[in-house]
Design an enzyme around this catalytic site. Structure first.
Site, PDB file in Angstrom:
ATOM      1  N   ASP A   1      42.689  22.960   0.740  1.00  0.00           N
ATOM      2  CA  ASP A   1      42.803  21.569  -0.027  1.00  0.00           C
ATOM      3  C   ASP A   1      42.951  21.261  -1.439  1.00  0.00           C
ATOM      4  O   ASP A   1      42.233  22.648  -1.667  1.00  0.00           O
ATOM      5  CB  ASP A   1      41.166  20.944   0.469  1.00  0.00           C
ATOM      6  CG  ASP A   1      40.956  21.206   1.788  1.00  0.00           C
ATOM      7  OD1 ASP A   1      41.477  20.375   2.949  1.00  0.00           O
ATOM      8  OD2 ASP A   1      40.137  21.831   2.321  1.00  0.00           O
TER       9      ASP A   1
ATOM     10  N   HIS B   1      37.655  21.729  -0.843  1.00  0.00           N
ATOM     11  CA  HIS B   1      37.556  20.654  -0.172  1.00  0.00           C
ATOM     12  C   HIS B   1      36.397  19.224  -0.100  1.00  0.00           C
ATOM     13  O   HIS B   1      36.989  17.973  -0.184  1.00  0.00           O
ATOM     14  CB  HIS B   1      36.869  21.506   1.442  1.00  0.00           C
ATOM     15  CG  HIS B   1      36.916  20.295   2.608  1.00  0.00           C
ATOM     16  ND1 HIS B   1      35.811  19.773   2.622  1.00  0.00           N
ATOM     17  CD2 HIS B   1      37.733  19.895   2.832  1.00  0.00           C
ATOM     18  CE1 HIS B   1      36.484  18.059   3.838  1.00  0.00           C
ATOM     19  NE2 HIS B   1      37.488  18.639   4.238  1.00  0.00           N
TER      20      HIS B   1
ATOM     21  N   LYS C   1      43.803  16.186  -1.990  1.00  0.00           N
ATOM     22  CA  LYS C   1      43.015  15.942  -0.872  1.00  0.00           C
ATOM     23  C   LYS C   1      42.749  14.156  -1.950  1.00  0.00           C
ATOM     24  O   LYS C   1      43.070  14.058  -2.903  1.00  0.00           O
ATOM     25  CB  LYS C   1      40.897  16.152  -1.459  1.00  0.00           C
ATOM     26  CG  LYS C   1      41.140  17.357  -0.067  1.00  0.00           C
ATOM     27  CD  LYS C   1      40.827  16.493   0.780  1.00  0.00           C
ATOM     28  CE  LYS C   1      39.835  17.620   1.903  1.00  0.00           C
ATOM     29  NZ  LYS C   1      40.348  16.720   3.267  1.00  0.00           N
TER      30      LYS C   1
ATOM     31  N   ASP D   1      39.906  27.051  12.495  1.00  0.00           N
ATOM     32  CA  ASP D   1      38.787  27.786  12.267  1.00  0.00           C
ATOM     33  C   ASP D   1      38.869  29.424  12.405  1.00  0.00           C
ATOM     34  O   ASP D   1      38.508  30.075  12.069  1.00  0.00           O
ATOM     35  CB  ASP D   1      37.188  28.019  11.672  1.00  0.00           C
ATOM     36  CG  ASP D   1      37.462  25.830  11.724  1.00  0.00           C
ATOM     37  OD1 ASP D   1      37.937  25.700  10.594  1.00  0.00           O
ATOM     38  OD2 ASP D   1      36.714  24.843  11.882  1.00  0.00           O
TER      39      ASP D   1
ATOM     40  N   HIS E   1      43.200  27.186   9.445  1.00  0.00           N
ATOM     41  CA  HIS E   1      42.326  26.131   8.695  1.00  0.00           C
ATOM     42  C   HIS E   1      41.682  26.871   7.856  1.00  0.00           C
ATOM     43  O   HIS E   1      40.235  27.449   7.856  1.00  0.00           O
ATOM     44  CB  HIS E   1      41.065  25.023   9.809  1.00  0.00           C
ATOM     45  CG  HIS E   1      40.534  23.870   9.309  1.00  0.00           C
ATOM     46  ND1 HIS E   1      39.698  23.694   9.171  1.00  0.00           N
ATOM     47  CD2 HIS E   1      41.619  23.185   8.058  1.00  0.00           C
ATOM     48  CE1 HIS E   1      39.442  22.217   8.530  1.00  0.00           C
ATOM     49  NE2 HIS E   1      40.050  21.861   8.712  1.00  0.00           N
ATOM     50  N   ARG E   2      41.699  25.611   6.815  1.00  0.00           N
ATOM     51  CA  ARG E   2      41.105  26.912   5.251  1.00  0.00           C
ATOM     52  C   ARG E   2      40.975  27.963   4.940  1.00  0.00           C
ATOM     53  O   ARG E   2      39.663  28.254   4.589  1.00  0.00           O
ATOM     54  CB  ARG E   2      39.408  25.864   4.808  1.00  0.00           C
ATOM     55  CG  ARG E   2      39.496  24.314   4.976  1.00  0.00           C
ATOM     56  CD  ARG E   2      37.993  23.189   4.602  1.00  0.00           C
ATOM     57  NE  ARG E   2      38.209  22.457   5.469  1.00  0.00           N
ATOM     58  CZ  ARG E   2      36.677  22.215   6.162  1.00  0.00           C
ATOM     59  NH1 ARG E   2      35.785  22.041   5.594  1.00  0.00           N
ATOM     60  NH2 ARG E   2      36.766  20.956   6.532  1.00  0.00           N
TER      61      ARG E   2
ATOM     62  N   GLU F   1      46.399  26.673   5.757  1.00  0.00           N
ATOM     63  CA  GLU F   1      46.044  25.425   5.417  1.00  0.00           C
ATOM     64  C   GLU F   1      44.972  25.515   4.202  1.00  0.00           C
ATOM     65  O   GLU F   1      44.503  25.973   4.290  1.00  0.00           O
ATOM     66  CB  GLU F   1      45.223  24.204   6.408  1.00  0.00           C
ATOM     67  CG  GLU F   1      45.582  22.842   6.150  1.00  0.00           C
ATOM     68  CD  GLU F   1      44.345  22.749   5.732  1.00  0.00           C
ATOM     69  OE1 GLU F   1      43.775  21.354   5.345  1.00  0.00           O
ATOM     70  OE2 GLU F   1      42.841  23.577   5.482  1.00  0.00           O
TER      71      GLU F   1
ATOM     72  N   GLU G   1      47.319  20.780   1.577  1.00  0.00           N
ATOM     73  CA  GLU G   1      46.827  19.186   1.554  1.00  0.00           C
ATOM     74  C   GLU G   1      46.120  18.623   0.696  1.00  0.00           C
ATOM     75  O   GLU G   1      44.956  19.142   0.240  1.00  0.00           O
ATOM     76  CB  GLU G   1      45.693  18.690   2.835  1.00  0.00           C
ATOM     77  CG  GLU G   1      44.568  18.418   2.763  1.00  0.00           C
ATOM     78  CD  GLU G   1      43.613  17.629   3.709  1.00  0.00           C
ATOM     79  OE1 GLU G   1      43.731  18.666   4.290  1.00  0.00           O
ATOM     80  OE2 GLU G   1      43.319  16.559   3.514  1.00  0.00           O
TER      81      GLU G   1
HETATM   82  O1  G3P Z   1      44.869  19.454   6.634  1.00  0.00           O
HETATM   83  C1  G3P Z   1      44.249  18.870   8.152  1.00  0.00           C
HETATM   84  C2  G3P Z   1      42.726  19.040   7.968  1.00  0.00           C
HETATM   85  O2  G3P Z   1      42.321  20.139   6.844  1.00  0.00           O
HETATM   86  C3  G3P Z   1      41.892  17.756   7.656  1.00  0.00           C
HETATM   87  O3  G3P Z   1      41.294  17.418   7.216  1.00  0.00           O
HETATM   88  O4  G3P Z   1      38.757  17.326   6.551  1.00  0.00           O
HETATM   89  O5  G3P Z   1      39.574  19.562   7.584  1.00  0.00           O
HETATM   90  O6  G3P Z   1      40.719  18.653   5.048  1.00  0.00           O
HETATM   91  P1  G3P Z   1      39.912  18.106   6.692  1.00  0.00           P
HETATM   92 MG    MG Z   2      42.204  20.293   4.931  1.00  0.00          MG
END
Ligand code: G3P
Ligand code: MG
Length: 243
Positions: A39, A52, A114, A234, A10-11, A37, A112
């Site tokens: 953003d 993000h 935004k 994470d 994640h990120r 992933e 992703e």
């Molecule tokens: O893409 C999954 C997740 O990253 C969505 O929420 O706020 O962490 O970008 P956020």
């Molecule tokens: Mg995200």
């Protein structure tokens, strides 16, 4: 057809390196994450970058909104020191830089897009064009996701063959209509918004389910048992150890 892995950083690997940085993507690769992933947002002058928040304060030494900051100014900011002194000097990557590195590291990607009220389509177009230019031909294309239907419409226009995923915090009553209209391959849901029946219904409709953000191995096991294809975490190392 998209084949997401069970564990997605994640990120990058936001638990052990600054989120949405090249150092974070390298860390995710070192920890064994098959995919990451990140953003995507747009600077004031139309550059697609990996970031993000709407604002700069939490993850850089800058101030103000990313959308009103030109890329040259953004690139002077430190995007690593807030996380730890060892990461001082990390910059906010462009989408192109991020995807070139992710591909070179042998990982897959979920970009992703935004939401950015009033310019979702513009953000999507810039992010998709940068992504198409950076991603090597012949490699499984990145999965493109968004909470914004308008962004997914533009993603389909720019790269019809790249898979798309609808992002939701919990399953809305009209998830079927939206995912059919946007020709989505996946549905990405906050993990607290899922249960066994919901996952089964989405899978019966021919979609893969991804869940965010899952840092506890026991929770990940339950989600996988329900049929969730992959979880965003994470701490990829924790969940990979639980496989
Ligand atoms: O893409 C999954 C997740 O990253 C969505 O929420 O706020 O962490 O970008 P956020
Ligand atoms: Mg995200």
């Amino acid at each position: 057809m998209v084949r997401p892995p069970k564990v997605i950083g994640h990120r990058g690997a936001a638990g052990s390196a600054p989120e949405n940085t090249l150092a974070g993507f390298r860390r995710a690769a070192a920890l064994g994450a098959p995919w990451v992933e990140f953003d995507a947002r747009l600077t004031a002058d139309g550059q697609a970058v990996v970031f993000h928040d709407d604002r700069l304060e939490r993850t850089t030494n800058g101030r103000g909104r990313l959308a009103t900051t030109p890329v040259a100014e953004l690139r002077r900011l430190d995007a690593g020191a807030w996380f730890g002194a060892a990461f001082a000097g990390e910059r906010v990557p462009t989408v192109g830089e991020a995807l070139a590195l992710i591909a070179a590291l042998g990982m897959g990607a979920n970009m992703e897009i935004k939401p950015d009220p009033g310019r979702d389509g513009k953000v999507a177009r810039a992010a998709m064009e940068a992504a198409l230019a950076a991603w090597p031909e012949g490699r499984e294309p990145p999965l493109v996701s968004s909470f914004s239907s308008a962004a997914l419409v533009v993603a389909r226009e720019v790269a019809p063959d790249w898979p798309r995923g609808l992002l939701v915090d919990r399953l809305p009553s009209d998830w079927r209509d939206i995912t059919v209209r946007l020709d989505c391959a996946t549905l990405h849901c906050g993990h607290r918004g899922l249960d066994a029946r919901g996952v089964a219904a989405v899978r019966d409709a021919g979609l893969e389910v991804l869940a965010f953000t899952v840092n506890e191995p026991d929770r990940a096991r339950r989600l996988w048992d329900w049929g969730v294809a992959g979880v965003f975490t994470d701490f990829p190392e924790r969940l990979l150890a639980a496989l």
